[in-house]
Design a protein around this motif. Sequence first.
Motif, PDB file in Angstrom:
ATOM      1  N   VAL A   1      15.893 -37.907 -13.593  1.00  0.00           N
ATOM      2  CA  VAL A   1      17.393 -38.418 -13.481  1.00  0.00           C
ATOM      3  C   VAL A   1      17.563 -39.420 -14.510  1.00  0.00           C
ATOM      4  CG1 VAL A   1      16.546 -40.140 -11.881  1.00  0.00           C
ATOM      5  CG2 VAL A   1      19.007 -39.715 -11.833  1.00  0.00           C
ATOM      6  N   ASP A   2      18.775 -39.303 -15.327  1.00  0.00           N
ATOM      7  CA  ASP A   2      19.388 -40.360 -16.234  1.00  0.00           C
ATOM      8  C   ASP A   2      20.334 -41.240 -15.381  1.00  0.00           C
ATOM      9  OD1 ASP A   2      17.778 -39.122 -17.954  1.00  0.00           O
ATOM     10  OD2 ASP A   2      19.394 -38.126 -18.931  1.00  0.00           O
TER      11      ASP A   2
ATOM     12  N   ASN B   1      25.625 -43.536  -9.914  1.00  0.00           N
ATOM     13  CA  ASN B   1      26.197 -43.148 -11.334  1.00  0.00           C
ATOM     14  C   ASN B   1      25.180 -42.434 -12.253  1.00  0.00           C
ATOM     15  OD1 ASN B   1      27.943 -42.841 -13.463  1.00  0.00           O
ATOM     16  ND2 ASN B   1      27.469 -44.844 -14.356  1.00  0.00           N
ATOM     17  N   ALA B   2      24.461 -41.622 -11.621  1.00  0.00           N
ATOM     18  CA  ALA B   2      23.275 -40.812 -12.081  1.00  0.00           C
ATOM     19  C   ALA B   2      23.530 -39.473 -12.467  1.00  0.00           C
ATOM     20  CB  ALA B   2      22.233 -40.682 -11.288  1.00  0.00           C
ATOM     21  N   HIS B   3      22.798 -38.984 -13.526  1.00  0.00           N
ATOM     22  CA  HIS B   3      23.067 -37.630 -14.109  1.00  0.00           C
ATOM     23  C   HIS B   3      21.507 -37.074 -13.970  1.00  0.00           C
ATOM     24  CE1 HIS B   3      23.411 -34.120 -16.358  1.00  0.00           C
ATOM     25  NE2 HIS B   3      22.405 -34.544 -17.256  1.00  0.00           N
ATOM     26  N   PHE B   4      21.542 -36.017 -13.046  1.00  0.00           N
ATOM     27  CA  PHE B   4      20.190 -35.328 -12.531  1.00  0.00           C
ATOM     28  C   PHE B   4      19.892 -34.524 -13.544  1.00  0.00           C
ATOM     29  CE2 PHE B   4      21.392 -37.530  -8.718  1.00  0.00           C
ATOM     30  CZ  PHE B   4      20.132 -38.099  -8.373  1.00  0.00           C
ATOM     31  N   VAL B   5      18.525 -34.336 -13.779  1.00  0.00           N
ATOM     32  CA  VAL B   5      18.138 -33.233 -14.523  1.00  0.00           C
ATOM     33  C   VAL B   5      17.040 -32.240 -13.985  1.00  0.00           C
ATOM     34  CG1 VAL B   5      16.509 -32.647 -16.999  1.00  0.00           C
ATOM     35  CG2 VAL B   5      17.902 -34.940 -16.570  1.00  0.00           C
TER      36      VAL B   5
END
Length: 697
Positions: free
Chosen positions: A401-402, A386-390
């Motif tokens: 990653v957030d 459930n990650a948001h990658f930067v």
Amino acid sequence: MPEIKATPVVSRKSLTLFDTAMIGPAIVDAFKKLTPRAQWRSPVMFVVYVGSIITTLLFIQSLIGQGEANSGFIAAISIWLWFTVLFANFAESLAEGRSKAQAASLRALKQTVLAKKLATPKHGTTWLPASPADLRKGDTVLVEAGDVIPVDGEVIEGVASVDESAITGESAPVIRESGGDFSSVTGGTRVLSDWLVVRIAVNPGEAFIDRMIAMVEGAKRQKTPNEIALTILLVALTIIFLIVTVTLLPFSLYSVQVAGAGTPITITVLIALLVCLIPTTIGGLLSAIGVAGMSRMMQANVIATSGRAVEAAGDVDVLLLDKTGTITLGNRQASEFYPAPGITQIQLADVAQLASLADETPEGRSIVILAKQQYNIRERDIAALNAHFVHFSAQTRMSGVDMGERVIRKGAADTVKKHIELLGRSFLIEVSNTVDDISRRGSTPLVVVDDGRVMGVVELKDIVKGGIKERFAELRRMGIKTVMITGDNKLTAAAIAAEAGVDDFLAEATPEQKLKLIREYQSQGRLVAMTGDGTNDAPALAQADVAVAMNSGTQAAKEAGNMVDLDSNPTKLLEIVEIGKQMLMTRGSLTTFSIANDVAKYFAIIPAAFVTTYPQLKALDIMQLSSPSSAIMSAVIFNALIIVVLIPLALKGVKYRAVGAAALLRRNMLIYGLGGILVPFVGIKLIDMILTVFGLI
Ligand SMILES: Nc1ncnc2c1ncn2[C@@H]1O[C@H](COP(=O)(O)OP(=O)(O)OP(=O)(O)O)[C@@H](O)[C@H]1O
Ligand SMILES: [K+]
Ligand SMILES: [Mg+2]
């Protein structure tokens, strides 16, 4: 699935200067260029062309009625004027012949193999065979081991080794992969192992090879600013001599009728005089010099998309180079984890890997691989996190990653420092020391933070390309300053700068700062060359006067530049500058020679031409040629032959030496100026003697 057969990749063969196979076609071509349209391209030669036609008519007149002079003499002058035109045509044809052969071998690279067009841009999905002509920008294709890459594009998935020898002549395969600065692939090259999913970057007819072909074929069509300026000078000289010669006729007639002088001058002699005085040597060779310059660029494996850039290369005084991928091999690989105090190597490797799971750059991928190799940390299922990658960008110089509230970042030390300072934290002295140690080795440190806590530093190793230092020293001798610009930190930059031997460097540079630096140099009146490979170099490449993109670089870099180095060699600029300088010097030298020639012709022709009208002019006859008509004939023959004699020089270019511009100018003035004055005295006298001995006149 349908079977697609790979066709053999054709290699570009190099051409020698005077391939005997090219002389025959060049002679035929020289005759084909005898049309007014083709001649009009060179105003100087057009005057000779018109002179040839008029003398031919005068010869016919002398056969059927009362001629203005002996028909044998008129015929001989006429024939040698036609030769003058043909010799100039031949020079151009010979230069073009080489270009055409180069274009033909490029065209052979355009494969007609079928491409594997994917319906969805993903590996493992179905594909259908498609002809390269039907592929449009944005389409995706699958290229597997043995396949030829159908058109230029960007790798969006996969890693493969590619044989680019067809384009570069270099037999060692190169790695092409998604993300980063090694993602662009060229049509006509072949995948050797593994597979790639490629997004097509160009529409049919706009591919790299198409532009290369257009460039070599169109070399003579586009006149450069320098060439235009020289043409204007030559036209001005031609007009002056035309006016002088034309006014001589009434003057001569008047002298004969009123003042009772001898016989008036003939039109044939006036035309001979005019042709000898106008700058036919440079007028006849100018186009060949330009075409040959472009051809030499090709030979050096450099594709120039503008003739203006080739010329500008001759005057460059600053060279900016980006570091990663240009000065260094650019395949930065993670080599070691250095944990912060209180953190274990495994903890650091774990967080570094999390921050790199979706990082498609070579740096990011190498971190995932190192973590797996050293600590057997498995790649995790990205979806389950459930990650948001930067993603990494040259502006932010960070990626990560957030995951919910948890913020993980990795990046350049200075940006990460700012990032944690915003959270009220600071670097431990041990971490700063590690960063400095890594940098001093010329490696790139990436600092890893987990929720504001510094976990440690990853070392990315890079290698300076071989033989660079000597080449930069050579550039210095030419008077060119080399400046390395990099997004990397100051210590790393200083270490690499020292190892590579550049004069100066700019570190922690964003794309905007690279651009700004170029503008600063340009505002000081300097001509700037830039060599780069990355998308972040594109703005700077677009601004530079001479912009050389590495063939290994991204499509964006190649589009922004005005040259592409197929060998991806940062010191190629040395050769580019030499070719540019050579072209400018060849033009200058032959112009000097051409104009200096007039002195001797003046002494040969004027006394001979007017001795019948003004016997007093005999005093000027210092060359003691056997007869007036022999003097005129000899001058015209010399004028024609000198073009042929100088063809090798025009095609090869005058020899370049890495000495100062003033010394070079002095040397050339001496050789071509003084030579230009003296050589025709000897040449004309010799021709006169031959004509007399063999009773040809
Ligand atoms: N994938 C990445 N994730 C996080 N940070 C990165 C990544 N790649 C590079 N960096 C950091 O960002 C900095 C700038 O990278 P960038 O690609 O703009 O310049 P560079 O390639 O180092 O230099 P050059 O302009 O000479 O090619 C690097 O020095 C490094 O510290
Ligand atoms: K001339
Ligand atoms: Mg770069």
